[in-house]
Motif scaffolding. Structure first.
Motif, PDB file in Angstrom:
ATOM      1  N   ALA A 294       0.832  -1.193   0.031  1.00  0.00           N
ATOM      2  CA  ALA A 294      -0.009  -0.012   0.088  1.00  0.00           C
ATOM      3  C   ALA A 294       0.829   1.369  -0.025  1.00  0.00           C
ATOM      4  O   ALA A 294       2.031   1.263   0.578  1.00  0.00           O
ATOM      5  N   PRO A 295       0.444   2.440  -0.675  1.00  0.00           N
ATOM      6  CA  PRO A 295       1.359   3.379  -0.582  1.00  0.00           C
ATOM      7  C   PRO A 295       1.614   4.081   0.698  1.00  0.00           C
ATOM      8  O   PRO A 295       0.789   4.131   1.586  1.00  0.00           O
ATOM      9  N   ARG A 296       2.588   4.778   0.678  1.00  0.00           N
ATOM     10  CA  ARG A 296       3.352   5.213   1.925  1.00  0.00           C
ATOM     11  C   ARG A 296       3.625   6.659   2.003  1.00  0.00           C
ATOM     12  O   ARG A 296       4.000   7.097   0.879  1.00  0.00           O
ATOM     13  N   VAL A 297       3.527   7.466   3.132  1.00  0.00           N
ATOM     14  CA  VAL A 297       3.749   8.753   3.113  1.00  0.00           C
ATOM     15  C   VAL A 297       4.637   8.992   4.384  1.00  0.00           C
ATOM     16  O   VAL A 297       4.319   8.789   5.527  1.00  0.00           O
ATOM     17  N   VAL A 298       5.807   9.672   4.133  1.00  0.00           N
ATOM     18  CA  VAL A 298       6.649  10.053   5.244  1.00  0.00           C
ATOM     19  C   VAL A 298       6.052  11.538   5.862  1.00  0.00           C
ATOM     20  O   VAL A 298       6.221  12.374   5.248  1.00  0.00           O
ATOM     21  N   LEU A 299       5.880  11.430   7.067  1.00  0.00           N
ATOM     22  CA  LEU A 299       5.435  12.696   7.627  1.00  0.00           C
ATOM     23  C   LEU A 299       6.694  13.443   8.367  1.00  0.00           C
ATOM     24  O   LEU A 299       7.528  12.586   8.465  1.00  0.00           O
ATOM     25  N   LEU A 300       6.534  14.881   8.148  1.00  0.00           N
ATOM     26  CA  LEU A 300       7.817  15.818   8.311  1.00  0.00           C
ATOM     27  C   LEU A 300       7.401  16.935   9.098  1.00  0.00           C
ATOM     28  O   LEU A 300       6.462  17.330   9.097  1.00  0.00           O
TER      29      LEU A 300
ATOM     30  N   PRO B 202       4.364  17.123   5.119  1.00  0.00           N
ATOM     31  CA  PRO B 202       5.052  17.982   5.685  1.00  0.00           C
ATOM     32  C   PRO B 202       4.320  18.934   6.540  1.00  0.00           C
ATOM     33  O   PRO B 202       3.074  19.171   5.992  1.00  0.00           O
ATOM     34  N   THR B 203       4.803  19.374   7.664  1.00  0.00           N
ATOM     35  CA  THR B 203       4.039  20.366   8.366  1.00  0.00           C
ATOM     36  C   THR B 203       3.891  21.690   7.214  1.00  0.00           C
ATOM     37  O   THR B 203       4.963  22.029   6.353  1.00  0.00           O
ATOM     38  N   MET B 204       2.816  22.537   7.262  1.00  0.00           N
ATOM     39  CA  MET B 204       2.797  23.403   6.340  1.00  0.00           C
ATOM     40  C   MET B 204       4.015  24.609   6.129  1.00  0.00           C
ATOM     41  O   MET B 204       4.129  25.391   5.348  1.00  0.00           O
ATOM     42  N   ASP B 205       4.361  24.652   7.456  1.00  0.00           N
ATOM     43  CA  ASP B 205       5.530  25.722   7.552  1.00  0.00           C
ATOM     44  C   ASP B 205       6.860  25.127   6.665  1.00  0.00           C
ATOM     45  O   ASP B 205       7.529  26.121   6.580  1.00  0.00           O
ATOM     46  N   LEU B 206       6.895  23.951   6.276  1.00  0.00           N
ATOM     47  CA  LEU B 206       8.092  23.796   5.447  1.00  0.00           C
ATOM     48  C   LEU B 206       7.615  24.151   4.022  1.00  0.00           C
ATOM     49  O   LEU B 206       8.576  24.023   3.263  1.00  0.00           O
TER      50      LEU B 206
ATOM     51  N   PRO C 182       0.429  18.023   2.953  1.00  0.00           N
ATOM     52  CA  PRO C 182       0.703  18.785   4.304  1.00  0.00           C
ATOM     53  C   PRO C 182      -0.509  18.722   5.169  1.00  0.00           C
ATOM     54  O   PRO C 182      -1.530  18.397   4.911  1.00  0.00           O
ATOM     55  N   TYR C 183      -0.005  19.162   6.398  1.00  0.00           N
ATOM     56  CA  TYR C 183      -0.883  19.303   7.656  1.00  0.00           C
ATOM     57  C   TYR C 183      -0.797  20.650   8.206  1.00  0.00           C
ATOM     58  O   TYR C 183       0.370  21.255   8.171  1.00  0.00           O
TER      59      TYR C 183
ATOM     60  N   LYS D 284       2.716  35.726  10.167  1.00  0.00           N
ATOM     61  CA  LYS D 284       2.490  35.812   8.598  1.00  0.00           C
ATOM     62  C   LYS D 284       3.045  34.821   7.600  1.00  0.00           C
ATOM     63  O   LYS D 284       4.191  34.622   8.001  1.00  0.00           O
ATOM     64  N   LEU D 285       2.493  34.582   6.783  1.00  0.00           N
ATOM     65  CA  LEU D 285       3.175  33.580   5.826  1.00  0.00           C
ATOM     66  C   LEU D 285       4.275  34.413   4.997  1.00  0.00           C
ATOM     67  O   LEU D 285       4.154  35.623   4.489  1.00  0.00           O
ATOM     68  N   GLY D 286       5.401  33.636   4.866  1.00  0.00           N
ATOM     69  CA  GLY D 286       6.331  34.451   4.101  1.00  0.00           C
ATOM     70  C   GLY D 286       6.588  33.710   2.971  1.00  0.00           C
ATOM     71  O   GLY D 286       5.649  33.059   2.298  1.00  0.00           O
ATOM     72  N   ALA D 287       7.754  34.027   2.090  1.00  0.00           N
ATOM     73  CA  ALA D 287       7.969  33.308   0.948  1.00  0.00           C
ATOM     74  C   ALA D 287       8.153  31.699   0.796  1.00  0.00           C
ATOM     75  O   ALA D 287       8.501  31.177   1.673  1.00  0.00           O
ATOM     76  N   PRO D 288       7.497  31.134  -0.384  1.00  0.00           N
ATOM     77  CA  PRO D 288       7.394  29.814  -0.292  1.00  0.00           C
ATOM     78  C   PRO D 288       8.820  29.021  -0.582  1.00  0.00           C
ATOM     79  O   PRO D 288       9.788  29.814  -0.984  1.00  0.00           O
ATOM     80  N   THR D 289       9.090  27.716  -0.057  1.00  0.00           N
ATOM     81  CA  THR D 289      10.253  27.099  -0.218  1.00  0.00           C
ATOM     82  C   THR D 289       9.982  26.469  -1.425  1.00  0.00           C
ATOM     83  O   THR D 289       9.031  26.498  -2.309  1.00  0.00           O
ATOM     84  N   THR D 290      11.423  25.585  -1.882  1.00  0.00           N
ATOM     85  CA  THR D 290      11.107  24.985  -3.110  1.00  0.00           C
ATOM     86  C   THR D 290      10.648  23.464  -2.832  1.00  0.00           C
ATOM     87  O   THR D 290      10.760  22.511  -3.598  1.00  0.00           O
ATOM     88  N   LEU D 291       9.875  23.101  -1.746  1.00  0.00           N
ATOM     89  CA  LEU D 291       9.815  21.865  -1.272  1.00  0.00           C
ATOM     90  C   LEU D 291       8.836  21.091  -2.505  1.00  0.00           C
ATOM     91  O   LEU D 291       9.040  19.797  -2.723  1.00  0.00           O
ATOM     92  N   VAL D 292       7.601  21.905  -2.785  1.00  0.00           N
ATOM     93  CA  VAL D 292       6.711  21.355  -3.798  1.00  0.00           C
ATOM     94  C   VAL D 292       7.474  20.836  -5.035  1.00  0.00           C
ATOM     95  O   VAL D 292       7.367  19.543  -5.314  1.00  0.00           O
ATOM     96  N   LYS D 293       8.021  21.820  -5.535  1.00  0.00           N
ATOM     97  CA  LYS D 293       8.677  21.707  -6.667  1.00  0.00           C
ATOM     98  C   LYS D 293       9.917  20.204  -6.595  1.00  0.00           C
ATOM     99  O   LYS D 293       9.845  19.611  -7.682  1.00  0.00           O
TER     100      LYS D 293
END
Length: 398
Positions: A255-261, A301-305, A334-335, A314-323
């Motif tokens: 079954a598919p697996r997801v690593v929580l961060l 990942p936690t949304m902060d990543l 994310p959560y 406040k929200l800052g500049a996005p990281t490159t994690l999604v890409k």
């Protein structure tokens, strides 16, 4: 329930509008990662057939009902969640039950049971001292004498109306519930087809439980095989904050697996035990994501990543994690998105009451604009309505 059937979505007033409007959105979506053909499990039978963004009922509908109860899971499904989350811990006699933590003082009425007063104790769980009552000190029969209650009553006072309505479910009971609901909904109901109710199953504190002789992975694998959810196209995700637990599960089921961060400066507990110096900050780098892709299909990942918050919240500049994750063929779940001011980024809060709803739709829009594949949310109806605009062919809100 058929795909367009809103008859069962008759709860929570405003939620009816959200669920009814969104009924037509429960169709197969190409999505960011799916459109790129990333990942091993293509086709409508697997996780790539879920709508994107996927709405995951966090602990069920925990914004409206006491978490990890059959009532919470049912409501999340009725409100239109694509996937329903469970967290698993073990009882003294080895049964898997659904609680966010093995300490149950905050989520059950155990403190009201004088026969269990002597079991209140302090334990060290993943390096943290915790005082209360623990599932591993109760047999399933004893645990079934308890009733579930709201975890954060100061913030969600209305949920306390439902205290005592449900007991602590076993995971096998959830599997049976999911099978029943799948049959009742019919073959056209969920986006991934075949009338299946999708689950997102987290293994909690696996190293801790294994040290007690209560390993979680083997009994979980047996249950998944028994209920036909062990295959590559199973309507289920397996998730854990400990990568070694998912590696172990990868040898037991497909079954598919997801690593929580968690936060960037933290280390998974199994890394701590093994002396692995890598932190989450290392795992979200391309080389860390490549390592994860060797045994998992996604990251949670936690949304902060993805969207860090500044000192003012406040929200800052996005990281490159999604890409970077998509480049390695990984999906991102994310959560956690919630409606209340107390959980929202500062710019989306409305007023000063932490329990009042803020501009949750504005926050969802900011999250979905990052190209994530799904999101955990306590209010599935809000998440579903927000996700509509980002699903293929629906257009994006201005």
């Amino acid at each position: 329930m058929t795909q367009g059937g809103a008859a069962r979505r008759t709860v929570l007033g405003a939620a009816v509008l959200a669920a009814g409007t969104a009924a037509g959105a429960l169709t197969v979506g190409a999505g960011t990662a799916a459109a790129a053909g990333n990942g091993p499990a293509g086709g409508s039978g697997g996780y790539r057939g879920l709508p994107v963004p996927t709405v995951i009922g966090h602990r069920g509908a925990s914004g409206y009902r006491p978490e990890h109860t059959l009532g919470s899971y049912q409501l999340a499904l009725d409100l239109g969640a694509d996937v329903i989350e469970q967290d698993l811990v073990a009882t003294k006699d080895g049964h898997l039950v659904c609680r966010h933590e093995n300490e149950i003082g905050g989520t059950t009425d155990v403190a009201d049971h004088s026969e269990f007063a002597a079991r209140r104790t302090t334990k060290t769980v993943d390096g943290v001292a915790v005082t209360g009552w623990f599932t591993e000190d109760f047999t399933l029969a004893e645990l079934k004498t308890l009733r579930a209650k709201e975890r954060i009553p100061a913030l969600r006072q209305r949920n306390t109306l439902y205290d005592g309505r449900w007991d602590v479910p076993t995971f096998e009971e959830v599997l049976r519930w999911a099978d029943r609901e799948g049959r009742r909904r019919g073959p056209g109901a969920p986006a991934a087809g075949s009338g299946r109710v999708w689950l997102h199953v987290e293994i909690k504190h696996p190293s801790y439980f294994r040290a007690l002789g209560l390993g979680l992975e083997e009994p979980l694998a047996r249950l998944l095989r028994r209920y036909g959810r062990d295959g590559r196209g199973a309507p289920l995700f397996l998730q854990s904050f400990e990568p070694s637990s998912l590696q172990r599960l990868s040898r037991l089921v497909s079954a598919p697996r997801v690593v929580l961060l968690s936060a960037a400066n933290t280390r998974p507990w199994d890394f701590e035990l093994a002396g692995d110096p890598r932190t989450v900050a290392d795992l979200v780098k391309p080389e860390g994501l490549e390592w994860i892709a060797g045994f998992a299909q996604g990251v949670g990942p936690t949304m902060d990543l993805i969207l860090p918050r500044d000192a003012a919240g406040k929200l800052g500049a996005p990281t490159t994690l999604v890409k970077d994750a998509h480049a390695k063929g990984l999906i991102l779940h994310p959560y956690t998105a919630r409606n209340e001011n107390g959980f929202l980024p500062a710019e989306y809060r409305r007023g000063t009451d932490p329990a009042a709803y803020g501009d949750a739709f504005g926050a969802f829009k900011a999250y979905f604009e990052q190209g994530i594949d799904g999101i955990f949310t306590d209010q599935a109806d809000t998440g579903l309505l927000a996700a509509q605009a980002f699903r293929p062919g629906r257009g994006v809100n201005p």
